[in-house]
Design a protein around this motif. Structure first.
Motif, short mmCIF file in Angstrom:
data_model
loop_
_atom_site.label_atom_id
_atom_site.label_comp_id
_atom_site.label_asym_id
_atom_site.label_seq_id
_atom_site.Cartn_x
_atom_site.Cartn_y
_atom_site.Cartn_z
N GLY A 9 0.78 -1.22 0.00
CA GLY A 9 0.00 0.00 0.00
C GLY A 9 0.82 1.28 0.00
N SER A 10 2.13 1.17 0.13
CA SER A 10 2.96 2.37 0.13
C SER A 10 3.25 2.80 -1.30
N ARG A 11 3.58 4.04 -1.46
CA ARG A 11 3.86 4.59 -2.80
C ARG A 11 5.34 4.91 -2.92
N ARG A 12 5.88 4.60 -4.06
CA ARG A 12 7.28 4.93 -4.35
C ARG A 12 7.31 5.97 -5.46
N SER A 13 8.30 6.81 -5.42
CA SER A 13 8.45 7.83 -6.46
C SER A 13 9.10 7.20 -7.70
N ARG A 14 9.05 7.95 -8.77
CA ARG A 14 9.70 7.52 -10.02
C ARG A 14 11.19 7.25 -9.78
N GLN A 15 11.84 8.11 -9.00
CA GLN A 15 13.26 7.94 -8.73
C GLN A 15 13.52 6.67 -7.91
N GLU A 16 12.62 6.37 -6.97
CA GLU A 16 12.78 5.14 -6.18
C GLU A 16 12.65 3.90 -7.07
N TRP A 17 11.71 3.93 -8.03
CA TRP A 17 11.57 2.79 -8.94
C TRP A 17 12.78 2.67 -9.86
N GLN A 18 13.29 3.80 -10.33
CA GLN A 18 14.50 3.76 -11.15
C GLN A 18 15.65 3.14 -10.36
N SER A 19 15.76 3.52 -9.10
CA SER A 19 16.80 2.97 -8.25
C SER A 19 16.61 1.47 -8.03
N LEU A 20 15.38 1.04 -7.78
CA LEU A 20 15.10 -0.39 -7.60
C LEU A 20 15.42 -1.19 -8.87
N LEU A 21 15.06 -0.65 -10.03
CA LEU A 21 15.33 -1.35 -11.29
C LEU A 21 16.83 -1.44 -11.56
N ALA A 22 17.57 -0.39 -11.22
CA ALA A 22 19.02 -0.43 -11.37
C ALA A 22 19.61 -1.46 -10.40
N LYS A 23 19.05 -1.53 -9.20
CA LYS A 23 19.49 -2.49 -8.20
C LYS A 23 19.23 -3.93 -8.68
N LEU A 24 18.07 -4.16 -9.31
CA LEU A 24 17.75 -5.47 -9.89
C LEU A 24 18.77 -5.84 -10.94
N ASP A 25 19.10 -4.90 -11.80
CA ASP A 25 20.05 -5.15 -12.89
C ASP A 25 21.41 -5.60 -12.36
N GLY A 26 21.83 -5.04 -11.27
CA GLY A 26 23.13 -5.38 -10.71
C GLY A 26 23.11 -6.52 -9.70
N SER A 27 21.91 -7.00 -9.36
CA SER A 27 21.80 -7.99 -8.29
C SER A 27 22.14 -9.42 -8.72
#
Length: 101
Positions: A9-27
């Motif tokens: 139910g929490s909301r993430r900003s566009r920048q937070e999603w970009q950061s998560l996707l970059a984190k996925l790419d490097g994980s």
């Protein structure tokens, strides 16, 4: 201040999603394992990945192509003597069945 983990139910900003996707790419993890680790839904991750790509955010959202498993070639002489039967479960009740011989 204590950092609170985002949950359902929490909301993430566009920048937070970009950061998560970059984190996925490097994980080095698959989407399922990454989403469990980060406590996010795979559906949301896929949605944001699509949204960011449409907005030109492809530099941030890079993903590897799936690996190909090379099973080699079938020897035509050997394959004519034996039956070749291959079943692939494609999910959602869909099966591809190939038979030779």
């Amino acid at each position: 201040m204590v950092e609170r983990k985002k949950g359902k139910g929490s909301r993430r900003s566009r920048q937070e999603w970009q950061s998560l996707l970059a984190k996925l790419d490097g994980s080095g993890l698959g989407v399922g394992a990454f989403c469990r680790r980060e406590a996010i839904s795979a559906a949301s991750l896929y949605r944001w990945r699509t949204l960011l790509r449409e907005d030109g955010g492809e530099a941030v959202v890079r993903h590897r192509a799936p690996a190909l498993v090379d099973l080699g070639t079938l020897n035509s002489a050997a394959s004519s003597l034996s039956r070749f039967d291959l079943k692939l479960d494609l999910g959602d009740g869909l099966t591809l069945h190939l038979v030779r011989g």
